[in-house]
Scaffold this motif. Structure first.
Motif, PDB file in Angstrom:
ATOM      1  N   THR A  48       7.097  -0.986   1.824  1.00  0.00           N
ATOM      2  CA  THR A  48       5.764  -1.558   2.004  1.00  0.00           C
ATOM      3  C   THR A  48       5.779  -3.090   1.971  1.00  0.00           C
ATOM      4  N   THR A  49       4.853  -3.646   2.713  1.00  0.00           N
ATOM      5  CA  THR A  49       4.652  -5.103   2.659  1.00  0.00           C
ATOM      6  C   THR A  49       3.347  -5.426   1.933  1.00  0.00           C
ATOM      7  N   ASP A  50       2.612  -4.396   1.539  1.00  0.00           N
ATOM      8  CA  ASP A  50       1.369  -4.566   0.797  1.00  0.00           C
ATOM      9  C   ASP A  50       1.718  -4.871  -0.664  1.00  0.00           C
ATOM     10  N   THR A  51       1.372  -6.068  -1.109  1.00  0.00           N
ATOM     11  CA  THR A  51       1.788  -6.495  -2.453  1.00  0.00           C
ATOM     12  C   THR A  51       1.159  -5.650  -3.561  1.00  0.00           C
ATOM     13  N   LYS A  52      -0.086  -5.233  -3.386  1.00  0.00           N
ATOM     14  CA  LYS A  52      -0.732  -4.406  -4.414  1.00  0.00           C
ATOM     15  C   LYS A  52      -0.058  -3.034  -4.505  1.00  0.00           C
ATOM     16  N   LEU A  53       0.250  -2.464  -3.355  1.00  0.00           N
ATOM     17  CA  LEU A  53       0.925  -1.172  -3.344  1.00  0.00           C
ATOM     18  C   LEU A  53       2.329  -1.292  -3.922  1.00  0.00           C
ATOM     19  N   THR A  55       3.330  -3.423  -6.149  1.00  0.00           N
ATOM     20  CA  THR A  55       3.182  -3.580  -7.598  1.00  0.00           C
ATOM     21  C   THR A  55       2.907  -2.234  -8.261  1.00  0.00           C
ATOM     22  N   LEU A  56       2.004  -1.459  -7.661  1.00  0.00           N
ATOM     23  CA  LEU A  56       1.689  -0.137  -8.193  1.00  0.00           C
ATOM     24  C   LEU A  56       2.930   0.746  -8.233  1.00  0.00           C
ATOM     25  N   LEU A  57       3.660   0.805  -7.135  1.00  0.00           N
ATOM     26  CA  LEU A  57       4.849   1.655  -7.058  1.00  0.00           C
ATOM     27  C   LEU A  57       5.970   1.149  -7.956  1.00  0.00           C
ATOM     28  N   THR A  58       6.077  -0.161  -8.108  1.00  0.00           N
ATOM     29  CA  THR A  58       7.089  -0.732  -9.004  1.00  0.00           C
ATOM     30  C   THR A  58       6.837  -0.288 -10.441  1.00  0.00           C
ATOM     31  N   GLY A  59       5.571  -0.186 -10.827  1.00  0.00           N
ATOM     32  CA  GLY A  59       5.242   0.302 -12.161  1.00  0.00           C
ATOM     33  C   GLY A  59       5.361   1.810 -12.295  1.00  0.00           C
ATOM     34  N   LEU A  60       5.157   2.524 -11.205  1.00  0.00           N
ATOM     35  CA  LEU A  60       5.179   3.986 -11.225  1.00  0.00           C
ATOM     36  C   LEU A  60       6.598   4.556 -11.280  1.00  0.00           C
ATOM     37  N   VAL A  61       7.523   3.945 -10.579  1.00  0.00           N
ATOM     38  CA  VAL A  61       8.887   4.495 -10.482  1.00  0.00           C
ATOM     39  C   VAL A  61       9.538   4.681 -11.860  1.00  0.00           C
ATOM     40  N   PRO A  62       9.471   3.705 -12.778  1.00  0.00           N
ATOM     41  CA  PRO A  62      10.098   3.940 -14.089  1.00  0.00           C
ATOM     42  C   PRO A  62       9.470   5.111 -14.859  1.00  0.00           C
ATOM     43  N   THR A  63       8.169   5.301 -14.710  1.00  0.00           N
ATOM     44  CA  THR A  63       7.505   6.427 -15.368  1.00  0.00           C
ATOM     45  C   THR A  63       8.008   7.747 -14.789  1.00  0.00           C
ATOM     46  N   LEU A  64       8.093   7.809 -13.472  1.00  0.00           N
ATOM     47  CA  LEU A  64       8.622   9.017 -12.838  1.00  0.00           C
ATOM     48  C   LEU A  64      10.068   9.261 -13.252  1.00  0.00           C
ATOM     49  N   GLN A  65      10.840   8.188 -13.377  1.00  0.00           N
ATOM     50  CA  GLN A  65      12.243   8.308 -13.788  1.00  0.00           C
ATOM     51  C   GLN A  65      12.339   8.864 -15.212  1.00  0.00           C
ATOM     52  N   LYS A  66      11.465   8.390 -16.108  1.00  0.00           N
ATOM     53  CA  LYS A  66      11.458   8.919 -17.483  1.00  0.00           C
ATOM     54  C   LYS A  66      11.133  10.405 -17.481  1.00  0.00           C
ATOM     55  N   HIS A  67      10.162  10.804 -16.660  1.00  0.00           N
ATOM     56  CA  HIS A  67       9.816  12.219 -16.560  1.00  0.00           C
ATOM     57  C   HIS A  67      10.991  13.019 -16.004  1.00  0.00           C
ATOM     58  N   GLN A  68      11.682  12.459 -15.024  1.00  0.00           N
ATOM     59  CA  GLN A  68      12.863  13.123 -14.466  1.00  0.00           C
ATOM     60  C   GLN A  68      13.944  13.265 -15.534  1.00  0.00           C
TER      61      GLN A  68
END
Length: 87
Positions: A48-53, A55-68
């Protein structure tokens, strides 16, 4: 026979049976789903080139990784328990 509509098996999209086997199947399914989610979220973040998206995904990936990682620990624990039971 299907479980009632409020049953977690229905909400999670599967009939997991009963007993230890159902727990193993459920845990493996959760692990597989989280691997897919981490991969897709990481790819979307990188594409993505959308900075808000981004940022959102950058914060989401570590949470998903912890769940994994948690799902992996559960699967590994079940495999170890099954191996011990065979001895």
């Amino acid at each position: 026979r299907r479980p009632p509509a409020g049953d977690p098996k229905v909400r999670l999209g599967g009939d997991w049976g009963s007993g230890a086997e159902s727990g193993t199947q459920f845990a493996q399914s959760m692990l597989d789903d989280h691997k897919k989610d981490v991969s897709e979220a990481s790819a979307a973040r990188d594409a993505t080139t959308d900075t808000k998206l981004k940022t959102l995904l950058t914060g989401l990936v570590p949470t998903l990784q912890k769940h994994q990682d948690t799902a992996q620990s559960i699967v590994d624990g079940q495999k170890n328990s099954a191996d011990q039971a065979k001895k």
